[in-house]
Motif scaffolding. Structure first.
Motif, PDB file in Angstrom:
ATOM      1  N   PHE A 164       0.801  -1.222   0.000  1.00 49.62           N
ATOM      2  CA  PHE A 164       0.000   0.000   0.000  1.00 49.62           C
ATOM      3  C   PHE A 164       0.840   1.281   0.000  1.00 49.62           C
ATOM      4  CE2 PHE A 164      -2.477   3.358   2.121  1.00 49.62           C
ATOM      5  CZ  PHE A 164      -3.561   3.433   1.261  1.00 49.62           C
ATOM      6  N   PRO A 165       1.822   1.457   0.879  1.00 45.79           N
ATOM      7  CA  PRO A 165       2.600   2.702   0.791  1.00 45.79           C
ATOM      8  C   PRO A 165       3.387   2.821  -0.506  1.00 45.79           C
ATOM      9  CG  PRO A 165       3.582   1.199   2.386  1.00 45.79           C
ATOM     10  CD  PRO A 165       2.238   0.633   2.027  1.00 45.79           C
ATOM     11  N   SER A 166       3.718   1.691  -1.133  1.00 43.83           N
ATOM     12  CA  SER A 166       4.503   1.755  -2.367  1.00 43.83           C
ATOM     13  C   SER A 166       3.649   1.950  -3.613  1.00 43.83           C
ATOM     14  CB  SER A 166       5.331   0.473  -2.525  1.00 43.83           C
ATOM     15  OG  SER A 166       4.510  -0.650  -2.797  1.00 43.83           O
ATOM     16  N   PHE A 167       2.326   1.795  -3.500  1.00 40.65           N
ATOM     17  CA  PHE A 167       1.512   1.718  -4.718  1.00 40.65           C
ATOM     18  C   PHE A 167       1.477   2.996  -5.539  1.00 40.65           C
ATOM     19  CE2 PHE A 167      -2.050   3.612  -2.516  1.00 40.65           C
ATOM     20  CZ  PHE A 167      -3.028   3.932  -3.451  1.00 40.65           C
ATOM     21  N   PRO A 168       1.704   4.203  -4.983  1.00 37.23           N
ATOM     22  CA  PRO A 168       1.804   5.357  -5.879  1.00 37.23           C
ATOM     23  C   PRO A 168       2.925   5.225  -6.916  1.00 37.23           C
ATOM     24  CG  PRO A 168       1.405   6.094  -3.646  1.00 37.23           C
ATOM     25  CD  PRO A 168       1.679   4.618  -3.565  1.00 37.23           C
ATOM     26  N   PHE A 169       4.045   4.611  -6.515  1.00 41.41           N
ATOM     27  CA  PHE A 169       5.131   4.381  -7.472  1.00 41.41           C
ATOM     28  C   PHE A 169       4.651   3.520  -8.629  1.00 41.41           C
ATOM     29  CE2 PHE A 169       8.134   1.177  -8.971  1.00 41.41           C
ATOM     30  CZ  PHE A 169       9.104   1.967  -9.567  1.00 41.41           C
ATOM     31  N   PHE A 170       3.953   2.455  -8.333  1.00 46.18           N
ATOM     32  CA  PHE A 170       3.519   1.538  -9.383  1.00 46.18           C
ATOM     33  C   PHE A 170       2.444   2.169 -10.265  1.00 46.18           C
ATOM     34  CE2 PHE A 170       5.311  -1.296  -6.157  1.00 46.18           C
ATOM     35  CZ  PHE A 170       6.209  -1.995  -6.940  1.00 46.18           C
ATOM     36  N   LEU A 171       1.530   2.934  -9.688  1.00 46.63           N
ATOM     37  CA  LEU A 171       0.516   3.607 -10.502  1.00 46.63           C
ATOM     38  C   LEU A 171       1.157   4.589 -11.472  1.00 46.63           C
ATOM     39  CD1 LEU A 171      -2.362   4.377  -7.974  1.00 46.63           C
ATOM     40  CD2 LEU A 171      -2.397   2.708  -9.828  1.00 46.63           C
ATOM     41  N   TYR A 172       2.173   5.283 -11.023  1.00 45.47           N
ATOM     42  CA  TYR A 172       2.849   6.266 -11.883  1.00 45.47           C
ATOM     43  C   TYR A 172       3.699   5.573 -12.941  1.00 45.47           C
ATOM     44  CZ  TYR A 172       6.146   9.835 -13.446  1.00 45.47           C
ATOM     45  OH  TYR A 172       6.910  10.671 -14.230  1.00 45.47           O
ATOM     46  N   GLU A 178      -5.787  -3.877   6.437  1.00 43.78           N
ATOM     47  CA  GLU A 178      -5.564  -4.608   5.188  1.00 43.78           C
ATOM     48  C   GLU A 178      -6.790  -4.610   4.283  1.00 43.78           C
ATOM     49  OE1 GLU A 178      -2.720  -4.597   5.067  1.00 43.78           O
ATOM     50  OE2 GLU A 178      -1.595  -5.712   6.545  1.00 43.78           O
ATOM     51  N   CYS A 179      -7.985  -4.668   4.864  1.00 44.52           N
ATOM     52  CA  CYS A 179      -9.193  -4.578   4.025  1.00 44.52           C
ATOM     53  C   CYS A 179      -9.266  -3.218   3.339  1.00 44.52           C
ATOM     54  CB  CYS A 179     -10.445  -4.816   4.863  1.00 44.52           C
ATOM     55  SG  CYS A 179     -10.690  -6.522   5.394  1.00 44.52           S
ATOM     56  N   GLY A 180      -9.028  -2.168   4.106  1.00 49.17           N
ATOM     57  CA  GLY A 180      -9.050  -0.834   3.509  1.00 49.17           C
ATOM     58  C   GLY A 180      -7.994  -0.675   2.441  1.00 49.17           C
ATOM     59  N   ASN A 181      -6.790  -1.184   2.719  1.00 49.21           N
ATOM     60  CA  ASN A 181      -5.691  -1.057   1.757  1.00 49.21           C
ATOM     61  C   ASN A 181      -6.021  -1.702   0.422  1.00 49.21           C
ATOM     62  OD1 ASN A 181      -3.950   0.290   3.515  1.00 49.21           O
ATOM     63  ND2 ASN A 181      -2.989  -1.583   4.253  1.00 49.21           N
ATOM     64  N   ILE A 182      -6.484  -2.952   0.459  1.00 45.56           N
ATOM     65  CA  ILE A 182      -6.656  -3.671  -0.798  1.00 45.56           C
ATOM     66  C   ILE A 182      -7.852  -3.134  -1.581  1.00 45.56           C
ATOM     67  CG2 ILE A 182      -8.093  -5.607   0.042  1.00 45.56           C
ATOM     68  CD1 ILE A 182      -6.106  -7.406  -1.667  1.00 45.56           C
ATOM     69  N   LEU A 183      -8.881  -2.653  -0.902  1.00 47.20           N
ATOM     70  CA  LEU A 183     -10.019  -2.055  -1.609  1.00 47.20           C
ATOM     71  C   LEU A 183      -9.626  -0.736  -2.267  1.00 47.20           C
ATOM     72  CD1 LEU A 183     -12.721  -2.981   0.993  1.00 47.20           C
ATOM     73  CD2 LEU A 183     -12.933  -3.466  -1.455  1.00 47.20           C
ATOM     74  N   ILE A 184      -8.857   0.071  -1.566  1.00 43.17           N
ATOM     75  CA  ILE A 184      -8.389   1.341  -2.150  1.00 43.17           C
ATOM     76  C   ILE A 184      -7.507   1.067  -3.359  1.00 43.17           C
ATOM     77  CG2 ILE A 184      -6.876   3.323  -1.726  1.00 43.17           C
ATOM     78  CD1 ILE A 184      -7.990   3.287   1.201  1.00 43.17           C
ATOM     79  N   MET A 185      -6.570   0.127  -3.211  1.00 43.25           N
ATOM     80  CA  MET A 185      -5.688  -0.188  -4.340  1.00 43.25           C
ATOM     81  C   MET A 185      -6.469  -0.813  -5.487  1.00 43.25           C
ATOM     82  SD  MET A 185      -2.073  -1.455  -2.645  1.00 43.25           S
ATOM     83  CE  MET A 185      -2.744  -2.747  -1.584  1.00 43.25           C
ATOM     84  N   GLY A 186      -7.489  -1.624  -5.153  1.00 42.98           N
ATOM     85  CA  GLY A 186      -8.293  -2.235  -6.200  1.00 42.98           C
ATOM     86  C   GLY A 186      -8.979  -1.205  -7.067  1.00 42.98           C
ATOM     87  N   LEU A 187      -9.614  -0.200  -6.437  1.00 41.56           N
ATOM     88  CA  LEU A 187     -10.276   0.834  -7.226  1.00 41.56           C
ATOM     89  C   LEU A 187      -9.256   1.701  -7.962  1.00 41.56           C
ATOM     90  CD1 LEU A 187     -12.774   2.295  -8.210  1.00 41.56           C
ATOM     91  CD2 LEU A 187     -12.721   3.678  -6.121  1.00 41.56           C
ATOM     92  N   ALA A 188      -8.121   1.983  -7.336  1.00 42.77           N
ATOM     93  CA  ALA A 188      -7.085   2.767  -8.013  1.00 42.77           C
ATOM     94  C   ALA A 188      -6.631   2.063  -9.288  1.00 42.77           C
ATOM     95  CB  ALA A 188      -5.904   2.998  -7.077  1.00 42.77           C
ATOM     96  N   LEU A 189      -6.531   0.744  -9.210  1.00 39.31           N
ATOM     97  CA  LEU A 189      -6.131  -0.033 -10.384  1.00 39.31           C
ATOM     98  C   LEU A 189      -7.210   0.030 -11.461  1.00 39.31           C
ATOM     99  CD1 LEU A 189      -3.694  -1.817 -11.162  1.00 39.31           C
ATOM    100  CD2 LEU A 189      -5.052  -3.782 -10.444  1.00 39.31           C
ATOM    101  N   VAL A 190      -8.466  -0.130 -11.054  1.00 35.03           N
ATOM    102  CA  VAL A 190      -9.573  -0.024 -12.007  1.00 35.03           C
ATOM    103  C   VAL A 190      -9.575   1.358 -12.671  1.00 35.03           C
ATOM    104  CG1 VAL A 190     -12.091   0.142 -12.185  1.00 35.03           C
ATOM    105  CG2 VAL A 190     -11.037  -1.766 -10.934  1.00 35.03           C
ATOM    106  N   ASN A 191      -9.448   2.405 -11.868  1.00 34.80           N
ATOM    107  CA  ASN A 191      -9.446   3.761 -12.421  1.00 34.80           C
ATOM    108  C   ASN A 191      -8.310   3.979 -13.412  1.00 34.80           C
ATOM    109  OD1 ASN A 191     -11.663   4.353 -10.860  1.00 34.80           O
ATOM    110  ND2 ASN A 191     -10.585   5.697  -9.432  1.00 34.80           N
ATOM    111  N   SER A 192      -7.147   3.339 -13.149  1.00 36.82           N
ATOM    112  CA  SER A 192      -6.001   3.534 -14.047  1.00 36.82           C
ATOM    113  C   SER A 192      -6.269   2.946 -15.429  1.00 36.82           C
ATOM    114  CB  SER A 192      -4.749   2.894 -13.439  1.00 36.82           C
ATOM    115  OG  SER A 192      -4.783   1.472 -13.511  1.00 36.82           O
ATOM    116  N   LEU A 193      -7.226   2.033 -15.527  1.00 38.70           N
ATOM    117  CA  LEU A 193      -7.561   1.407 -16.808  1.00 38.70           C
ATOM    118  C   LEU A 193      -8.511   2.254 -17.642  1.00 38.70           C
ATOM    119  CD1 LEU A 193      -8.164  -2.186 -15.425  1.00 38.70           C
ATOM    120  CD2 LEU A 193      -6.420  -1.613 -17.132  1.00 38.70           C
ATOM    121  N   ILE A 194      -9.202   3.184 -16.989  1.00 41.49           N
ATOM    122  CA  ILE A 194     -10.310   3.876 -17.640  1.00 41.49           C
ATOM    123  C   ILE A 194      -9.913   5.304 -17.989  1.00 41.49           C
ATOM    124  CG2 ILE A 194     -12.730   4.573 -17.422  1.00 41.49           C
ATOM    125  CD1 ILE A 194     -13.025   2.307 -15.350  1.00 41.49           C
TER     126      ILE A 194
END
Length: 824
Positions: A403-411, A464-480
């Motif tokens: 979760f703390p690293s995921f901004p790097f991967f989104l970018y 962990e529930c909050g983390n994975i749900l936030i990352m899940g939507l961030a991933l979906v948004n990155s596709l659209i």
């Protein structure tokens, strides 16, 4: 020249200003991870080190023919030279011109004086050691290769000899380990050129085992061109011999022994002939490229849906042999360097927008460290990216480390975030984890992802529930997104828009690698238009019941979290944590939009209603009585906290609801459903329009509060201590005013320049004193990917996310008392 191409192209990105205590050299995965410590001193001041701080043998020297001087450049080869009581040479030191770095490269430059036999007007030779561990967002194939480069570039008018060696500490954390070695020769195609490769490994490998965090299995391949001289032997013999003669003997000591038993080293040397081709006006240039690869197969074991499985490296799907891989990697230098330079240049451009010039260096220091905690595995049908929670626990695939690293991967490349989440989703979907909340990690210690069938992993359920749900939507948004300009990553829209509907393959398979502009092995596009919608639906639908299961847990337990840990477990458990509750509520809100991805309108309404009711209650519980800041815990009056989870509200575009940006965003969401629970206002009056999900006032008071409590080296985590986390500082400051963000980033930059920590970039440090460790030592962790929070937010919501925070830079409205003219 290969190196010259890199430097000319990347010249603007290699103008680093910060002076960190440690710099990356060869950093590719958790086991191929070599750094220069004490980096504010010349590079010959200390031996290079593994990320743990354990010193390893890696030395570089230069000598000048016709001179009795030998010049240490990297490591401490002088330690061996000083033992030579019959030395026919003098140990001298070059003029060190300093270090420069960008996202993929670290350069050290030296000036070596001309020998006295030459004219006094002869200029020194300029020598640069350039270490390249390329970050290639357009090529997962290249990023999966566990190898790095070192180029030595020389420029001058007199000849110079180069020497490079390494020892067995690269293949074991136990100095007593018995090792074996050999020199392999290989031709490159039909040409007369070839390569020489030192191959070093433990005599008895311990599969999937570590000692002091180093791998006890795998073979190190140290490669150079075939015209190099070579020698394997005792360090106290080989190094002095080069110092005397300027060359090596092309001999191999085949007496296999322990790593520090008459320390065996493996060396190459090269003579640069510069005086024959130089002139008074134009000095000659030359270079040589070396590569370093740590080959392991398997790379991990994983409790997959089919059971405990030895996992092959991903590169093995494209290369039939190690030789083919190493040949490709060596010959691919120019392409890898070009792709890496493109990334570094774009990163610098985007980072300058933060308002802090030093932010460019902060994110550049971060990139290799993040990827250095990962290993690519799986197949093109189903790629996976494994992650080690380096230094803090060694856990495998920790969700609150991703979760703390995921901004790097989104970018950088959002598909890599998908590959990080995939093994977690597969494991939990298979029923091997018994709890209803999301698991903390896949295994107690990397590289063994054996799961937690007893459900007794570290207890962080809301986290962990909050983390994975936030990352899940961030991933979906990155596709659209509708166009390249609206993509969350600059590189997302490059390549084919072909969609693979095969239900047996991942929604993000690598079966469509492309050749573009003559470059082989490039990824196809990530999402966009119709493809993105189809990918998102395919990905979410497969595991939809899990997303609902995690959200149900948050509905029951996130508004008033009981006594438990958050990701900041070093601070201990606490009940009613304000910041943790916000993460859980944002997770529920995220699920409403994940539901929309699969056209489940009933779930969308249900989760949206609950999240809006909860956030209203959260504001009532979590904000201080004077309305000036968020409390650490609902019932801890007088406390305060860094509300870094507020970042997700903006990243997921919730803050744009009710604004003009929301209607123009390519991510269109239903925002008309009203909450289940009405507000306390008069129900007969029309409701006032609401802007955003988390009220704007929360952003404003936190921005003001951060400015008030900032310390010398940054923003403390909360009111209990003066330590901070640099990843959470980045999350928090991304959603503050420009002035506050710039001031805090400057404080972090000051810390980088002055900290007494002596390991790879720590994300946990004291904001006062010497900026040292607070007791707990976190080092080289991928959590520093959170430094990319601003970069990711700047491109989120079709590029509209920062527009939605413009109110933070607006001057505060002041009440103006107007005097009335009273007629007497």
């Amino acid at each position: 020249m290969r190196w010259l191409i890199l430097v000319v192209v990347a010249g603007s990105t290699l103008a680093s200003k910060l002076t960190p205590p440690v710099l990356p050299l060869i950093v590719r995965n958790p086991y191929l991870s070599t750094w220069l410590g004490d980096a504010r001193q010349p590079p010959w001041h200390e031996w290079p080190m593994f990320w743990t701080g354990e010193r390893i043998g890696f030395s570089i020297m230069a000598s000048v023919p016709g001179s009795d001087k030998v010049y240490p450049l990297l490591g401490r080869p002088q330690d061996s030279l000083s033992l030579d009581t019959h030395a026919e040479y003098n140990i001298s030191f070059p003029v060190y011109l300093g270090a420069q770095f960008d996202a993929s490269t670290t350069n050290f430059t030296y000036s070596i004086p001309a020998p006295q036999s030459l004219s006094k007007s002869t200029k020194p030779v300029e020598l640069t050691l350039s270490f390249l561990s390329p970050i290639t967002p357009t090529s997962t194939l290249r990023q999966s290769i566990p190898a790095s480069y070192m180029t030595v570039h020389v420029k001058g008018s007199f000849n110079i000899n180069l020497y490079v060696d390494l020892n067995g500490q690269w293949v074991s954390g136990n100095r007593g380990s018995q090792i074996m070695w050999e020199l392999a020769h290989q031709q490159l195609g039909k040409s007369d050129k070839g390569l020489k490769t030192w191959q070093i490994r433990r005599e008895t490998e311990l599969l999937l085992s570590e000692e002091r965090d180093q791998a006890e299995w795998g073979t190190l391949h140290f490669t150079g061109p075939s015209d190099l001289r070579h020698e394997a032997g005792t360090s106290g013999i080989v190094r002095p011999r080069f110092a005397r003669t300027g060359t090596l003997q092309n001999e191999i000591d085949d007496n296999f022994r322990g790593i520090m038993e008459d320390e065996p080293i493996f060396a190459f040397s090269k003579s640069f002939q510069l005086n024959s081709s130089s002139s008074a006006s134009t000095p000659a240039t030359d270079d040589v490229v070396f590569s370093f690869a740590l080959i392991q197969n398997p790379v991990a074991q994983f409790a997959s849906a089919r059971g405990l499985t030895f996992m092959r490296p991903l590169w093995a799907s494209w290369f039939s042999s190690v030789k083919d891989l190493l040949d490709f990697h060596y010959l691919d230098y120019d392409t890898a360097a070009s792709l890496a330079t493109n990334y570094s240049a774009q990163l610098a451009i985007d980072a300058y927008k933060s308002g802090s010039d030093d932010y460019v260096d902060i994110v550049a220091l971060t990139t290799r460290q993040v990827m250095g905690a990962t290993v690519f595995s799986g197949t093109p049908d189903d790629p996976m990216l494994f992650l080690k929670e380096i230094s803090s626990s060694g856990n495998f695939q920790t969700i609150d480390m991703i979760f703390p690293s995921f901004p790097f991967f989104l970018y950088t490349n959002p598909r890599w975030l998908a590959y990080l989440l995939e093994p977690l989703i597969e494991h939990m979907l298979s029923g091997q984890y018994p709890n209803k909340y999301a698991m903390h990690d896949l295994g107690y210690h990397f590289p063994n992802a054996t799961g937690h069938a007893d459900g007794r992993d570290e207890y962080m359920p809301v986290e962990e529930c909050g983390n994975i749900l936030i990352m899940g939507l961030a991933l979906v948004n990155s596709l659209i997104y509708d166009s390249g300009a609206a993509a969350g990553s600059v590189w997302s829209n490059l390549g084919s828009s072909h969609f693979d509907p095969n239900p047996a393959t991942s929604a993000f398979s690598l079966n469509n690698l492309e050749t573009r502009n003559g470059v082989y092995g490039l990824d196809d596009s990530w999402g966009g238009s119709t493809k993105g919608l189809k990918q998102a639906k395919k990905w979410v639908a497969k595991s939809y019941r899990l997303w609902k299961q995690w959200t149900s847990y948050l509905i029951e337990f996130s508004l008033r979290p009981h006594f438990q840990l958050s990701t900041d477990d070093f601070a201990g458990p606490l009940q009613l944590q304000t910041n943790l509750a916000l993460k859980g509520i944002l997770g529920i809100k995220a699920m409403s939009q994940i539901s929309e991805t699969v056209d489940n309108k009933e779930d969308l309404k249900y989760y949206k209603n609950i999240s809006e009711t909860y956030v209203s209650k959260w504001e009532e519980y979590g904000i201080s009585r004077d309305g000036s800041h968020a409390k650490l815990a609902y019932d801890w009056y007088g406390s305060w906290t860094m509300l870094y989870n507020l970042y997700a509200d903006s990243l997921l575009c919730f803050h744009l609801e009710g604004t003009s940006s929301a209607t123009s965003s390519p991510i269109k969401r239903n925002s008309q459903q009203k909450p289940l629970t009405p507000s306390d206002s008069n129900p007969h009056e029309p409701p006032s329009p609401k802007t955003g999900f988390v009220p704007r006032n929360v952003y404003k008071i936190q921005s003001t509060w951060y400015d008030a409590v900032r310390q010398t080296y940054g923003l403390p985590l909360d009111s209990r201590h003066l330590y901070t986390k640099s990843d959470w500082e980045s999350f928090a400051t991304a959603v503050t005013s420009k002035t506050v963000r710039s001031d805090i980033l400057q404080s972090v930059a000051k810390w980088v320049n002055e900290t007494t920590t002596d390991r790879p970039f720590t994300d946990l440090y004291e904001t006062e004193g010497t900026g040292g460790w607070p007791g707990t030592h976190f080092l080289a962790r991928p959590a520093t990917g959170g430094h990319f929070a601003f970069l990711t937010l700047d491109k989120a919501c079709g590029g509209k996310a920062m527009d939605g925070l413009a109110f933070l830079d607006e001057p505060e409205e002041k009440e103006v008392e107007e005097s009335e003219n009273v007629e007497l």
